[in-house]
Write a protein that holds these residues in place. Structure first.
Motif, mmCIF file in Angstrom:
data_model
loop_
_atom_site.group_PDB
_atom_site.id
_atom_site.type_symbol
_atom_site.label_atom_id
_atom_site.label_comp_id
_atom_site.label_asym_id
_atom_site.label_seq_id
_atom_site.Cartn_x
_atom_site.Cartn_y
_atom_site.Cartn_z
ATOM 1 N N ILE A 52 0.824 -1.203 0.000
ATOM 2 C CA ILE A 52 0.000 0.000 0.000
ATOM 3 C C ILE A 52 0.865 1.262 0.000
ATOM 4 N N ALA A 53 1.992 1.213 0.716
ATOM 5 C CA ALA A 53 2.904 2.365 0.733
ATOM 6 C C ALA A 53 3.714 2.443 -0.554
ATOM 7 N N ARG A 54 4.049 1.299 -1.136
ATOM 8 C CA ARG A 54 4.792 1.304 -2.401
ATOM 9 C C ARG A 54 3.976 1.950 -3.517
ATOM 10 N N ILE A 55 2.692 1.652 -3.536
ATOM 11 C CA ILE A 55 1.846 2.259 -4.563
ATOM 12 C C ILE A 55 1.775 3.772 -4.364
ATOM 13 N N GLN A 56 1.792 4.217 -3.120
ATOM 14 C CA GLN A 56 1.791 5.658 -2.866
ATOM 15 C C GLN A 56 3.076 6.313 -3.361
ATOM 16 N N THR A 97 9.047 -1.075 -7.443
ATOM 17 C CA THR A 97 8.354 0.079 -8.020
ATOM 18 C C THR A 97 7.531 -0.328 -9.231
ATOM 19 N N LEU A 98 8.124 -1.145 -10.093
ATOM 20 C CA LEU A 98 7.412 -1.581 -11.293
ATOM 21 C C LEU A 98 6.206 -2.446 -10.932
ATOM 22 N N LEU A 99 6.360 -3.294 -9.928
ATOM 23 C CA LEU A 99 5.223 -4.101 -9.485
ATOM 24 C C LEU A 99 4.119 -3.216 -8.906
#
Length: 489
Positions: free
Chosen positions: A232-236, A433-435
C-alpha cells in the motif's frame, strides 16, 4: 412482470455515456502524459545546468534571505526529535525553527524540552494574523546556541498553528513543513534559489515530497533510501512521483501551478501576512492558500509567480494501513472540492490567464470528477455485458484506454524519474516500483475512487469533517538513543 423497460432504459444510458466515458479516459491519460513530457524536458534542462546552480555561494553568503521554518506538531513524539534535528542541521546561512505544539496529548513537548534544555521566552506575539489557540507558553533554546523556538498551545488545528508560527516569524521567507517530515541537507538552499534569482517576482515555491517508510534515518538524515515494505505504501510512492513530482513540475513550467504541498512549501512572509495566512476553516488549506495567492497576483495584475523546485526532497511518512489511507483520501478530495467551489469564479475566466483557462479546467475534469466517472464505468460496463447490451469489443477498448493506457502513463512517469534522479539504488527497489505500477490498477485505484467520492459526498451533505489519527511508526533510526542527545551547535 416484464423488465423490458429497465433493459431499454439501460440501453439508452449506455448509448449516451459509453463513448463519452471512453473519450474522457483517453483525454485524462493523454493530458497526464503531456504533463510528464513537459516535466521530462524540464528535468533534462535542470540536470544540464545542475553543476552551475550556485548553491555553495548561497550557503556562504551573508546576504541570503533569512528563512523561518514553521513546524506544527500534534502527537508527534515518535518523530519530533528526528524532524527538528534534520531542520536545524540544514545547510543555510540564516534560518530559525519555530515548532508549534498544537496541544499534543503525548510526549511531544516533553521530549523537546528535555532534548534541547528549553527555557521560557517572554517575547510578545505581534498579532498580525488572528489565531484561535490559546498560547500556554513560549520556549527557546538557552543562550541562543540553537535557533529554535517552541510554542505550546491549546489544540486548534494545523492551519491555526502555522498562522501562529507565521506571526512569530522574523525572517523574510517562511517554510512550512510537517513534523513527520525530514528535509535533505540542501533543501532550503534549493527551494529558496528562485527567490535569490528573481527576488521581485517569485512569491512562493514548492518542493518535492517523497515517502520515507522503511528508509533508514541517522542523525536526522536519510542514509539509505529504500522502498516501503507494505504494498500500500509502495503504490503511494508511485502516486507521489506521478502527481507531486512530475505533475507539479509541468504546471510550474506552464505558469499555472495552483497547489504546493503543505508538507514542503516556501513563501514570502510579507505576502502571507498580506493575504491573511492559512484559512483555518479549510480542509485543503495548502491548496486554498496557493489559489488565494494566485488570485491576489492575477486580480492585482502583479508581476509575480509561483514556482516548483524538482529537488531537493522532503521525506514524509505515508499511511501504511487502509483505514488511515482512507481518511486521508476522503479529506484530500473533500478539500479539493471545497477549494474548487470556493474559487469557481476563476474557472474558464480569461482574467485569470492560464490558471483559469488551463489548470482549473484540468482539476475540475480530471481530478474532481475522475472517481465518479471511474466508479460509474466499473458498475455500468459489467452490468451491460451481463445484459448483453454492451459490445465486448467496446468494453475491451474502454479497458485499454482507462487502465492499460493509464498504467503505461504511470510507467512513463517512473522511467522519467529514474532516469533523472535515480533515488533507489537497489535493483529490488526498482522491481518493487514496477510491481507497484501494475498493482495500482487492481483494487487500489478502485478503493481510492470510492474514498474520494465519499469525501466529496460528505462535503455536499455538510457532514462534519473528522480528521482522525495518523498513526506514526517513527523513523528507522540507527541509534535512537543518540537522537535524544543535545544537538550540534
Amino acid at each position: 412482470m416484464s423488465w423490458d423497460w429497465l433493459r431499454d432504459a439501460l440501453q439508452w444510458l449506455f448509448a449516451l455515456t459509453m463513448w463519452p466515458t471512453g473519450v474522457y479516459f483517453l483525454l485524462a491519460n493523454t493530458a497526464m502524459l503531456v504533463l510528464i513530457c513537459i516535466a521530462a524536458a524540464h528535468f533534462s534542462r535542470y540536470l544540464r545546468r545542475s553543476e552551475h546552480r550556485g548553491e555553495d555561494a548561497m550557503a556562504a553568503s551573508p546576504v541570503s534571505l533569512g528563512v523561518t521554518v514553521i513546524m506544527p506538531a500534534y502527537n508527534e513524539a515518535a518523530v519530533i526529535l528526528t524532524s527538528v534535528r534534520s531542520v536545524l542541521d540544514l545547510r543555510y546561512p540564516d534560518h530559525e525553527v519555530i515548532v508549534v505544539n498544537d496541544g499534543s496529548a503525548d510526549e511531544t513537548m516533553a521530549r523537546l524540552k528535555d532534548a534541547y534544555r528549553l527555557v521560557p521566552d517572554d517575547r510578545d506575539i505581534p498579532g498580525r494574523i488572528p489565531v484561535r489557540g490559546a498560547v500556554r507558553g513560549i520556549w527557546r533554546a538557552p543562550d541562543g546556541a540553537v535557533p529554535l523556538i517552541v510554542v505550546d498551545t491549546d489544540n486548534s488545528g494545523r492551519s491555526d498553528s502555522v498562522n501562529l508560527g507565521l506571526d512569530l516569524a522574523s525572517k523574510d521567507l517562511v517554510v512550512m513543513v510537517d513534523a513527520d517530515s525530514i528535509l535533505e541537507p540542501d533543501a532550503l538552499l534549493s527551494v529558496s534559489k528562485p527567490f535569490a534569482d528573481d527576488p521581485e517576482r517569485v512569491v512562493a515555491t514548492g518542493g518535492v515530497v517523497r515517502i520515507v517508510n522503511n528508509s533508514r534515518v541517522q542523525g536526522g538524515r536519510i542514509v539509505d533510501v529504500r522502498m516501503p515494505k507494505q504494498l500500500i505504501a509502495r503504490i503511494q510512492v508511485v502516486e507521489y512521483l506521478r502527481a507531486f513530482l512530475l505533475g507539479r513540475t509541468a504546471w510550474s513550467d506552464l505558469g499555472a501551478l495552483i497547489l504546493i504541498s503543505g508538507a514542503f512549501g516556501m513563501f514570502r512572509r510579507d505576502v502571507l501576512i498580506e493575504t491573511g495566512g492559512l484559512d483555518a476553516d479549510s480542509i485543503g488549506e495548502d491548496f486554498e492558500l496557493v489559489m488565494r495567492i494566485q488570485r491576489w497576483i492575477l486580480e492585482g495584475r502583479r508581476d509575480h509567480r509561483v514556482e516548483f523546485v524538482a529537488e531537493p526532497v522532503s521525506w514524509t511518512e505515508a499511511p501504511s494501513t487502509m483505514a488511515v489511507l482512507a481518511r486521508q483520501r476522503r479529506r484530500w478530495h473533500r478539500g479539493l472540492w471545497e477549494v474548487l467551489w470556493k474559487y469557481r469564479g476563476m474557472l474558464l475566466n480569461p482574467r485569470y490567464g492560464r490558471v483559469g483557462m488551463l489548470a482549473l479546467p484540468y482539476y475540475w475534469l480530471f481530478e474532481l470528477l475522475a472517481p465518479v466517472v471511474e466508479l460509474a464505468g466499473l458498475v455500468l460496463v459489467p452490468l451491460g455485458l451481463l445484459l448483453g447490451i454492451v459490445d465486448p469489443g467496446f468494453a475491451l477498448l474502454l479497458l485499454v484506454v482507462s487502465y492499460v493506457f493509464g498504467t503505461l502513463v504511470t510507467l512513463a512517469a517512473v522511467v522519467v524519474e529514474e532516469a533523472s534522479f535515480h533515488r533507489y539504488e537497489r535493483w529490488r527497489d526498482l522491481g518493487a516500483t514496477l510491481l507497484a505500477v501494475l498493482a495500482e490498477s487492481f483494487g487500489y485505484r478502485q478503493l481510492t475512487a470510492v474514498w474520494r467520492v465519499q469525501g466529496w459526498w460528505a462535503a455536499l451533505t455538510g457532514k462534519q469533517q473528522v480528521w482522525g489519527v495518523m498513526t506514526r511508526s517513527g523513523f528507522a533510526e540507527g541509534d535512537e538513543a543518540a537522537e535524544a542527545q543535545a544537538p550540534r551547535t
